[in-house]
Design an enzyme around this catalytic site. Structure first.
Site, short mmCIF file in Angstrom:
data_model
loop_
_atom_site.label_atom_id
_atom_site.label_comp_id
_atom_site.label_asym_id
_atom_site.label_seq_id
_atom_site.Cartn_x
_atom_site.Cartn_y
_atom_site.Cartn_z
N LYS A 39 -41.57 -33.19 48.93
CA LYS A 39 -42.60 -33.32 48.21
C LYS A 39 -43.55 -34.60 48.15
CE LYS A 39 -41.58 -29.89 45.00
NZ LYS A 39 -41.25 -29.38 43.44
N ASP A 99 -33.84 -44.09 52.66
CA ASP A 99 -32.88 -44.65 51.83
C ASP A 99 -31.67 -45.02 52.51
OD1 ASP A 99 -31.29 -45.38 49.85
OD2 ASP A 99 -31.49 -43.49 48.80
N PHE A 148 -33.64 -47.53 42.50
CA PHE A 148 -34.31 -46.13 42.44
C PHE A 148 -35.91 -46.36 41.72
CE2 PHE A 148 -35.44 -41.96 40.64
CZ PHE A 148 -34.93 -41.09 41.60
N VAL A 149 -36.83 -45.78 42.74
CA VAL A 149 -38.25 -45.90 42.36
C VAL A 149 -38.97 -44.62 42.32
CG1 VAL A 149 -38.21 -48.29 43.67
CG2 VAL A 149 -38.70 -46.24 44.97
N ASP A 155 -40.38 -39.11 42.81
CA ASP A 155 -40.26 -38.39 41.14
C ASP A 155 -38.76 -38.73 40.75
OD1 ASP A 155 -38.78 -37.01 43.16
OD2 ASP A 155 -38.21 -35.31 41.43
N ARG A 161 -44.79 -38.49 39.77
CA ARG A 161 -45.31 -38.19 40.87
C ARG A 161 -46.81 -38.96 40.93
NH1 ARG A 161 -41.72 -35.63 44.64
NH2 ARG A 161 -40.62 -34.12 43.64
P1 5GP Z 1 -32.09 -40.33 52.49
O1 5GP Z 1 -31.84 -39.42 53.23
O2 5GP Z 1 -32.76 -41.51 53.57
O3 5GP Z 1 -30.86 -41.15 51.77
O4 5GP Z 1 -32.97 -40.12 51.53
C1 5GP Z 1 -34.42 -39.68 51.78
C2 5GP Z 1 -34.76 -39.18 50.27
O5 5GP Z 1 -34.17 -39.35 49.26
C3 5GP Z 1 -36.30 -39.23 50.14
O6 5GP Z 1 -37.18 -38.57 51.04
C4 5GP Z 1 -36.56 -39.15 48.82
O7 5GP Z 1 -36.59 -37.81 48.46
C5 5GP Z 1 -35.24 -39.46 48.06
N1 5GP Z 1 -35.09 -41.08 47.46
C6 5GP Z 1 -34.45 -41.75 48.19
N2 5GP Z 1 -34.66 -43.21 47.44
C7 5GP Z 1 -35.25 -42.78 46.41
C8 5GP Z 1 -35.78 -43.46 45.34
O8 5GP Z 1 -35.59 -44.37 45.13
N3 5GP Z 1 -36.59 -42.70 44.56
C9 5GP Z 1 -37.03 -41.59 44.76
N4 5GP Z 1 -37.75 -40.94 43.65
N5 5GP Z 1 -36.31 -40.77 45.60
C10 5GP Z 1 -35.62 -41.47 46.38
#
Ligand code: 5GP
Length: 171
Positions: A39, A99, A148-149, A155, A161
């Site tokens: 989302k 991330d 964590f943002v 969210d 959001r």
């Molecule tokens: P990844 O698979 O790259 O580890 O994570 C991707 C997903 O994790 C992002 O699309 C997001 O939904 C969530 N995510 C990763 N870091 C953050 C963060 O700092 N804040 C938030 N709200 N979601 C995150």
């Protein structure tokens, strides 16, 4: 919870205008499909789409990788597939944040099997230090620290959001 502003609404708007101009130039004469990853993508996709001066279609996918936690669970699950066929089309995947790269790696691999003419990725935010999966991101808004943002689509258990800026969430 304490919100520590990291990126202002103005900084975000300015960077999106730059990315939109760059994407417009790179895809000149072509039609794009913007594929948003729900989302968190929604404010970014909506602002980016309006800063790209090209014919385009817009669709969405949704995957679950975090399950409401602040650390990655390491598993990706498909929740919603796109409806517009992407074979032979120029696809730009629109992510809020990369991330570990796990989600993006999964999506890139899956979408490539559907044989788009090209596949590129834009992410508003990029946590370089958190990357465990080496996956290309062609258009990056901002490199940010490994915190964590929330805000601007991102969210914490579905909250924040609607913030017009990006903030680090702390105690
Ligand atoms: P990844 O698979 O790259 O580890 O994570 C991707 C997903 O994790 C992002 O699309 C997001 O939904 C969530 N995510 C990763 N870091 C953050 C963060 O700092 N804040 C938030 N709200 N979601 C995150």
């Amino acid at each position: 919870m304490l919100l520590k502003p990291l990126l202002t609404a103005d900084q975000i708007a300015q960077r999106i205008a730059e990315l939109g101009a760059q994407i417009t130039a790179d895809y000149q004469g072509q039609e794009l499909i913007l594929l948003g990853v729900l989302k968190g993508c929604h404010p970014y996709l909506s602002d980016l789409a309006r800063s790209i001066d090209l014919p385009m279609q817009i669709d969405y996918v949704q995957v679950a990788s975090y399950h409401g936690q602040q650390i990655s669970s390491g598993a990706v699950r498909f929740k919603r597939d796109h409806e517009i066929p992407i074979e032979g089309k120029h696809v730009l995947l629109v992510e809020d944040i990369v991330d570990t790269g796990l989600t993006l790696g999964y999506l890139r691999e899956l979408l490539e099997t559907r044989q788009p003419a090209s596949l590129a990725v834009t992410a508003l935010l990029n946590k370089v230090e958190a990357r465990t999966h080496d996956v290309p991101v062609e258009y990056i808004g901002f490199d940010i620290p490994n915190r964590f943002v929330v805000g601007y689509g991102l969210d914490d258990e579905e909250r924040y959001r609607n913030l017009p800026y990006v903030a680090v969430l702390g105690d």
